[in-house]
Design a protein around this motif. Structure first.
Motif, PDB file in Angstrom:
ATOM      1  N   THR A 283       0.853  -1.078  -0.062  1.00 41.41           N
ATOM      2  CA  THR A 283       0.086   0.084  -0.040  1.00 41.41           C
ATOM      3  C   THR A 283       1.094   1.275  -0.139  1.00 41.41           C
ATOM      4  O   THR A 283       1.751   1.043   0.525  1.00 41.41           O
ATOM      5  N   GLU A 284       0.348   2.131  -0.580  1.00 38.57           N
ATOM      6  CA  GLU A 284       0.894   3.569  -0.520  1.00 38.57           C
ATOM      7  C   GLU A 284      -0.155   4.651  -0.029  1.00 38.57           C
ATOM      8  O   GLU A 284      -1.292   4.338  -0.012  1.00 38.57           O
ATOM      9  N   VAL A 285       0.315   5.819   0.430  1.00 38.25           N
ATOM     10  CA  VAL A 285      -0.460   6.820   1.152  1.00 38.25           C
ATOM     11  C   VAL A 285      -0.617   8.110   0.065  1.00 38.25           C
ATOM     12  O   VAL A 285       0.754   8.250   0.252  1.00 38.25           O
ATOM     13  N   ASP A 286      -1.259   8.889  -0.002  1.00 41.89           N
ATOM     14  CA  ASP A 286      -0.992  10.285  -0.575  1.00 41.89           C
ATOM     15  C   ASP A 286      -0.794  10.966   0.393  1.00 41.89           C
ATOM     16  O   ASP A 286      -1.508  11.481   1.309  1.00 41.89           O
ATOM     17  N   ILE A 287       0.326  11.696   0.084  1.00 41.16           N
ATOM     18  CA  ILE A 287       0.744  12.979   1.279  1.00 41.16           C
ATOM     19  C   ILE A 287       0.799  14.285   0.368  1.00 41.16           C
ATOM     20  O   ILE A 287       1.597  15.112   0.977  1.00 41.16           O
ATOM     21  N   ALA A 288       0.412  14.451  -0.604  1.00 35.26           N
ATOM     22  CA  ALA A 288       0.516  15.761  -1.526  1.00 35.26           C
ATOM     23  C   ALA A 288      -0.078  16.809  -0.599  1.00 35.26           C
ATOM     24  O   ALA A 288       0.417  17.747  -0.624  1.00 35.26           O
ATOM     25  N   GLY A 289      -1.004  16.597   0.215  1.00 35.40           N
ATOM     26  CA  GLY A 289      -1.697  17.684   0.860  1.00 35.40           C
ATOM     27  C   GLY A 289      -1.054  17.893   2.169  1.00 35.40           C
ATOM     28  O   GLY A 289      -1.304  18.933   2.959  1.00 35.40           O
ATOM     29  N   PHE A 290       0.206  17.370   2.536  1.00 34.10           N
ATOM     30  CA  PHE A 290       0.926  17.540   3.933  1.00 34.10           C
ATOM     31  C   PHE A 290       2.061  18.449   3.478  1.00 34.10           C
ATOM     32  O   PHE A 290       2.710  18.442   2.373  1.00 34.10           O
ATOM     33  N   ASP A 291       2.391  18.988   4.544  1.00 37.46           N
ATOM     34  CA  ASP A 291       3.819  19.785   4.501  1.00 37.46           C
ATOM     35  C   ASP A 291       4.909  18.585   4.578  1.00 37.46           C
ATOM     36  O   ASP A 291       4.872  17.977   5.559  1.00 37.46           O
ATOM     37  N   GLN A 292       5.997  18.555   3.550  1.00 36.86           N
ATOM     38  CA  GLN A 292       6.699  17.639   3.373  1.00 36.86           C
ATOM     39  C   GLN A 292       7.853  17.372   4.475  1.00 36.86           C
ATOM     40  O   GLN A 292       8.277  16.368   4.759  1.00 36.86           O
ATOM     41  N   SER A 293       7.914  18.364   4.918  1.00 36.72           N
ATOM     42  CA  SER A 293       9.052  18.472   6.064  1.00 36.72           C
ATOM     43  C   SER A 293       8.538  18.177   7.276  1.00 36.72           C
ATOM     44  O   SER A 293       9.180  17.198   7.866  1.00 36.72           O
ATOM     45  N   GLU A 294       7.193  18.455   7.595  1.00 40.06           N
ATOM     46  CA  GLU A 294       6.547  17.851   8.681  1.00 40.06           C
ATOM     47  C   GLU A 294       6.196  16.246   8.509  1.00 40.06           C
ATOM     48  O   GLU A 294       6.420  15.503   9.767  1.00 40.06           O
ATOM     49  N   VAL A 295       6.094  15.651   7.466  1.00 40.34           N
ATOM     50  CA  VAL A 295       5.906  14.235   7.202  1.00 40.34           C
ATOM     51  C   VAL A 295       7.375  13.604   7.621  1.00 40.34           C
ATOM     52  O   VAL A 295       7.111  12.661   8.302  1.00 40.34           O
ATOM     53  N   LEU A 296       8.508  14.171   7.193  1.00 41.43           N
ATOM     54  CA  LEU A 296       9.651  13.678   7.266  1.00 41.43           C
ATOM     55  C   LEU A 296       9.962  13.690   8.969  1.00 41.43           C
ATOM     56  O   LEU A 296      10.374  12.594   9.467  1.00 41.43           O
ATOM     57  N   ASN A 297       9.768  14.786   9.322  1.00 42.96           N
ATOM     58  CA  ASN A 297      10.190  15.010  10.842  1.00 42.96           C
ATOM     59  C   ASN A 297       9.350  14.188  11.672  1.00 42.96           C
ATOM     60  O   ASN A 297       9.772  13.519  12.686  1.00 42.96           O
ATOM     61  N   THR A 298       8.031  14.036  11.276  1.00 40.72           N
ATOM     62  CA  THR A 298       7.021  12.999  12.226  1.00 40.72           C
ATOM     63  C   THR A 298       7.356  11.411  12.011  1.00 40.72           C
ATOM     64  O   THR A 298       7.477  10.864  13.282  1.00 40.72           O
ATOM     65  N   ILE A 299       7.797  11.133  10.930  1.00 38.46           N
ATOM     66  CA  ILE A 299       8.294   9.697  10.755  1.00 38.46           C
ATOM     67  C   ILE A 299       9.697   9.367  11.424  1.00 38.46           C
ATOM     68  O   ILE A 299       9.814   8.661  12.041  1.00 38.46           O
ATOM     69  N   LYS A 300      10.545  10.213  11.233  1.00 37.23           N
ATOM     70  CA  LYS A 300      11.754  10.251  12.079  1.00 37.23           C
ATOM     71  C   LYS A 300      11.669  10.210  13.381  1.00 37.23           C
ATOM     72  O   LYS A 300      12.389   9.238  14.182  1.00 37.23           O
ATOM     73  N   LYS A 301      10.731  10.879  13.955  1.00 41.52           N
ATOM     74  CA  LYS A 301      10.285  10.875  15.545  1.00 41.52           C
ATOM     75  C   LYS A 301       9.630   9.726  15.987  1.00 41.52           C
ATOM     76  O   LYS A 301      10.149   9.163  16.870  1.00 41.52           O
ATOM     77  N   HIS A 302       8.568   9.257  15.148  1.00 42.94           N
ATOM     78  CA  HIS A 302       7.935   8.106  15.658  1.00 42.94           C
ATOM     79  C   HIS A 302       8.663   6.756  15.326  1.00 42.94           C
ATOM     80  O   HIS A 302       8.514   5.954  16.221  1.00 42.94           O
ATOM     81  N   PHE A 303       9.623   6.638  14.326  1.00 48.13           N
ATOM     82  CA  PHE A 303      10.392   5.312  14.081  1.00 48.13           C
ATOM     83  C   PHE A 303      11.884   5.858  14.336  1.00 48.13           C
ATOM     84  O   PHE A 303      12.725   5.723  13.326  1.00 48.13           O
TER      85      PHE A 303
END
Length: 358
Positions: A283-303
């Protein structure tokens, strides 16, 4: 010796060679993360008891090319001669030159002990075994397989009601696959919806990348791989996988994650890909509507246990798809090799669609 006997003798030698290669010719081909390796037969092995870290990934990388034997956990036995490409197996990885890699990572301090799916041996037995090293004939007796009690995780689900399926397999005809996904991804049923809500609520608010992380993290850590029936392709409904304590194969996991994403307001895409070693669904999820730096930082923090420096994404028109493959271990982890063929089923305008990418 007659020509016929010579031919039969040569055929027997070839067959024996394949058998030996299949049982003794296993090597570590690459390292996926600090607790997961890919073998030269294409199979994925998740090292039982190992919590991934940068240090364990570095040490695992030193074993690339090494000949190994695979020892399944006693409660999740599989035939090591029949390991399938692109399939994940929880196991102990033994160096043919001597030593248990699972134990080596713990003893060296490169990794911490992780008890949970797919570990089923008792914690005390595994600790003693890891510290003493593997001795043939002294494998600890596994505890009975655990069934997820959602109440222990503060998830209360309504009664589950099964119903008949219209389509339950992948087909060459993409339109039939659309019908199958419409049936399998039952995100709008109370059972699946409530499960997704419970997970997403850990990152409360409007639909956000934190909810994607919570859904993926829970499903990934609780998931236990179980094959389809022999010679039968079966794609379970999301609600079925939830009711079965998060068990199934790769397409069942893909359907579950996609359904949970849909249930909380996201847009997923389910893919089936093939390479010379086999096929896989993810599966993939569409992240076009998110702030991309926020996506990366959230994933880095969570994982944070993973060395996340960039994310595996795919641009398709207005969509920016983020990889949610269970083999990737975290959102945006490496993509599966789809060099031979790939079909994409994005959820658009309220329904599933079909695209041939290769």
């Amino acid at each position: 010796m007659t020509p016929k006997k010579i031919f039969i003798f040569i055929v027997l030698l070839v067959v024996v060679g394949f058998i030996i290669a299949g049982t003794r010719g296993l090597k570590i081909e690459s390292v996926i993360d600090g607790s997961t390796v890919r073998l030269n037969n294409g199979a994925i092995v998740s090292l039982i008891g190992i919590e991934p870290s940068v240090e364990s990934q570095t040490e695992l990388s030193s074993y690339v090319g090494e000949s190994v034997e695979i020892l399944p956990d006693g409660s999740q036995f599989f035939d090591t001669k029949r390991m399938e490409p692109a399939t994940k197996y929880p196991a102990y990885v033994l160096l043919t030159s001597g030593g248990n890699i699972n134990s080596k990572l713990l003893i060296s301090g490169a990794a911490k002990l992780h008890e949970g799916a797919p570990l089923r041996d008792s914690l005390d037995n595994f600790r003693r075994w890891a510290s003493a090293g593997l001795r043939r004939g002294s494998i600890p007796t596994p505890a009975p397989p655990q069934v997820i009690d959602y109440q222990d995780d503060n998830i209360v689900l309504p009664p589950y009601q099964a119903s008949e399926r219209r389509e339950s397999a992948w087909y060459d005809d993409g339109s039939r696959n659309i019908a199958m996904l419409e049936d399998a991804c039952d995100y709008n049923l109370p059972y699946t919806k409530k499960f997704a809500n419970e997970l997403a609520a850990k990152s409360a608010g409007p639909y956000n990348i934190g909810q994607v992380c919570e859904i993926f993290d829970y499903c990934y850590n609780k998931w236990r791989y179980v094959n389809d029936p022999a010679d039968i392709e079966y794609v379970a409904r999301a609600s079925e996988s939830i009711a079965a304590s998060l068990t199934g194969d790769c397409d069942d996991f893909a359907v579950l994650v996609a359904s949970c994403i849909l249930a909380v307001g996201g847009k997923p895409c389910i893919n089936i890909g093939f390479n010379p070693r086999g096929g896989h669904a993810f599966t993939e999820v569409d992240i076009a509507g998110f702030d991309q730096s926020e996506v990366l930082n959230t994933i880095k923090k969570h994982f944070s246990a993973y060395p996340v420096t960039s994310l595996a994404t795919r641009r398709d028109g207005s969509h920016l798809w983020l990889n949610l493959d269970w083999q990737a271990a975290y959102p945006g982890g490496p993509y599966y090799d789809c060099s031979q063929k790939r079909e994409s089923y994005p959820f658009e305008n309220g329904g599933w669609t079909w695209k041939k990418l290769k």
